[in-house]
Design an enzyme around this catalytic site. Sequence first.
Site, PDB file in Angstrom:
ATOM      1  N   HIS A   1     -45.452  69.679  47.120  1.00 16.19           N
ATOM      2  CA  HIS A   1     -45.288  71.141  46.957  1.00 16.19           C
ATOM      3  C   HIS A   1     -46.311  71.878  47.825  1.00 16.19           C
ATOM      4  CE1 HIS A   1     -44.663  74.781  44.242  1.00 16.19           C
ATOM      5  NE2 HIS A   1     -45.811  75.067  44.834  1.00 16.19           N
ATOM      6  N   GLU A   2     -47.570  71.418  47.788  1.00 15.83           N
ATOM      7  CA  GLU A   2     -48.629  72.108  48.556  1.00 15.83           C
ATOM      8  C   GLU A   2     -48.440  71.885  50.059  1.00 15.83           C
ATOM      9  OE1 GLU A   2     -50.114  74.173  46.879  1.00 15.83           O
ATOM     10  OE2 GLU A   2     -49.780  73.313  44.903  1.00 15.83           O
TER      11      GLU A   2
ATOM     12  N   HIS B   1     -46.112  74.339  51.377  1.00 13.35           N
ATOM     13  CA  HIS B   1     -46.729  75.652  51.646  1.00 13.35           C
ATOM     14  C   HIS B   1     -47.323  75.687  53.056  1.00 13.35           C
ATOM     15  CE1 HIS B   1     -46.379  77.955  47.981  1.00 13.35           C
ATOM     16  NE2 HIS B   1     -46.932  77.018  47.221  1.00 13.35           N
TER      17      HIS B   1
ATOM     18  N   GLY C   1     -52.694  73.183  41.683  1.00 10.49           N
ATOM     19  CA  GLY C   1     -52.804  73.057  43.136  1.00 10.49           C
ATOM     20  C   GLY C   1     -52.861  74.430  43.776  1.00 10.49           C
TER      21      GLY C   1
ATOM     22  N   CYS D   1     -45.056  77.847  40.619  1.00  5.68           N
ATOM     23  CA  CYS D   1     -45.858  78.199  41.796  1.00  5.68           C
ATOM     24  C   CYS D   1     -46.646  79.460  41.485  1.00  5.68           C
ATOM     25  CB  CYS D   1     -44.940  78.422  43.002  1.00  5.68           C
ATOM     26  SG  CYS D   1     -45.823  78.800  44.523  1.00  5.68           S
ATOM     27  N   LEU D   2     -47.931  79.442  41.825  1.00  3.82           N
ATOM     28  CA  LEU D   2     -48.765  80.616  41.560  1.00  3.82           C
ATOM     29  C   LEU D   2     -48.303  81.811  42.404  1.00  3.82           C
ATOM     30  CD1 LEU D   2     -52.232  78.818  41.422  1.00  3.82           C
ATOM     31  CD2 LEU D   2     -50.780  79.520  39.502  1.00  3.82           C
TER      32      LEU D   2
ATOM     33  N   GLN E   1     -51.447  80.246  50.650  1.00  3.01           N
ATOM     34  CA  GLN E   1     -51.253  81.168  49.519  1.00  3.01           C
ATOM     35  C   GLN E   1     -52.371  82.210  49.410  1.00  3.01           C
ATOM     36  OE1 GLN E   1     -50.560  77.612  46.825  1.00  3.01           O
ATOM     37  NE2 GLN E   1     -49.286  79.142  45.811  1.00  3.01           N
TER      38      GLN E   1
HETATM   39  O1  K1U Z   1     -48.798  75.815  44.658  1.00  2.38           O
HETATM   40  C1  K1U Z   1     -49.021  76.391  43.627  1.00  2.38           C
HETATM   41  O2  K1U Z   1     -48.743  77.570  43.498  1.00  2.38           O
HETATM   42  C2  K1U Z   1     -49.631  75.664  42.460  1.00  2.38           C
HETATM   43  C3  K1U Z   1     -48.589  75.084  41.515  1.00  2.38           C
HETATM   44  C4  K1U Z   1     -48.505  73.603  41.771  1.00  2.38           C
HETATM   45  C5  K1U Z   1     -47.347  72.876  41.164  1.00  2.38           C
HETATM   46  C6  K1U Z   1     -46.984  73.017  39.845  1.00  2.38           C
HETATM   47  C7  K1U Z   1     -45.927  72.290  39.317  1.00  2.38           C
HETATM   48  C8  K1U Z   1     -45.236  71.422  40.117  1.00  2.38           C
HETATM   49  C9  K1U Z   1     -45.589  71.308  41.450  1.00  2.38           C
HETATM   50  C10 K1U Z   1     -46.643  72.023  41.976  1.00  2.38           C
HETATM   51  C11 K1U Z   1     -49.041  75.387  40.109  1.00  2.38           C
HETATM   52  O3  K1U Z   1     -50.034  74.939  39.671  1.00  2.38           O
HETATM   53  S1  K1U Z   1     -48.069  76.464  39.206  1.00  2.38           S
HETATM   54  C12 K1U Z   1     -48.719  76.347  37.575  1.00  2.38           C
HETATM   55  C13 K1U Z   1     -48.058  75.228  36.874  1.00  2.38           C
HETATM   56  O4  K1U Z   1     -46.883  75.023  37.049  1.00  2.38           O
HETATM   57  C14 K1U Z   1     -48.791  74.319  36.019  1.00  2.38           C
HETATM   58  C15 K1U Z   1     -50.030  74.629  35.546  1.00  2.38           C
HETATM   59  C16 K1U Z   1     -50.694  73.743  34.734  1.00  2.38           C
HETATM   60  C17 K1U Z   1     -50.111  72.535  34.386  1.00  2.38           C
HETATM   61  C18 K1U Z   1     -48.854  72.219  34.851  1.00  2.38           C
HETATM   62  C19 K1U Z   1     -48.177  73.117  35.664  1.00  2.38           C
HETATM   63 ZN    ZN Z   2     -46.813  76.892  45.174  1.00  2.07          ZN
END
Ligand code: K1U
Ligand code: ZN
Length: 168
Positions: free
Chosen positions: A134-135, A138, A46, A92-93, A51
């Site tokens: 989560h998004e 943000h 996401g 979270c990225l 962000q």
């Molecule tokens: O908002 C963001 O920074 C994106 C975030 C979204 C998210 C991940 C996990 C739970 C809730 C929301 C990410 O993508 S972080 C990367 C990550 O955790 C992930 C990547 C690939 C598969 C599973 C998780």
């Molecule tokens: Zn995030």
Amino acid sequence: MALLPILRYPDPRLFKVAKPVALVDARMRALVADMLETMYAADGIGLAATQVDVHERLIVIDVSPQHDQPLVLINPNLVWSSDEIVKRDEGCLSVPGIYDGVERPAAVKVRAQDGDGQEREIDAKDTLAQCIQHEMDHLMGRVFVQFLSALKQSRIKSKLQKQLRDER
Ligand code: K1U
Ligand code: ZN
């Protein structure tokens, strides 16, 4: 298309509240394409416009195993959330390398416009429900670490500030 820089916590721009998108036009479609490219390149599921320092109500998501089912939510609004609460790890990225448990409703219903500006409703559970919430946080200027204890937040800030120093 272009890769966009992702703001890192505790950058104060992550705490800004996004404004509604007025029009789904060519500028918005180009931003959607750039955000999807940025999310896939960063291995995320996401990304919220906040962000990438754009303070408008737009999120992109793809929780599919093959990363081939992008979801675009413009002006998303929560219309229902379940009474059942689940605690699951989040990442979270904008907070690289940090994962911790957050409690959220297990299922939600969201109304939003898609990438063509069409109104639609999405029933979400599991990872999709978690990612949408989560998004949407943000877009309200909230980062998941703000749900953690003060001690954890302070440790995370120190760790990320050290990461930034080491990169320079
Ligand atoms: O908002 C963001 O920074 C994106 C975030 C979204 C998210 C991940 C996990 C739970 C809730 C929301 C990410 O993508 S972080 C990367 C990550 O955790 C992930 C990547 C690939 C598969 C599973 C998780
Ligand atoms: Zn995030």
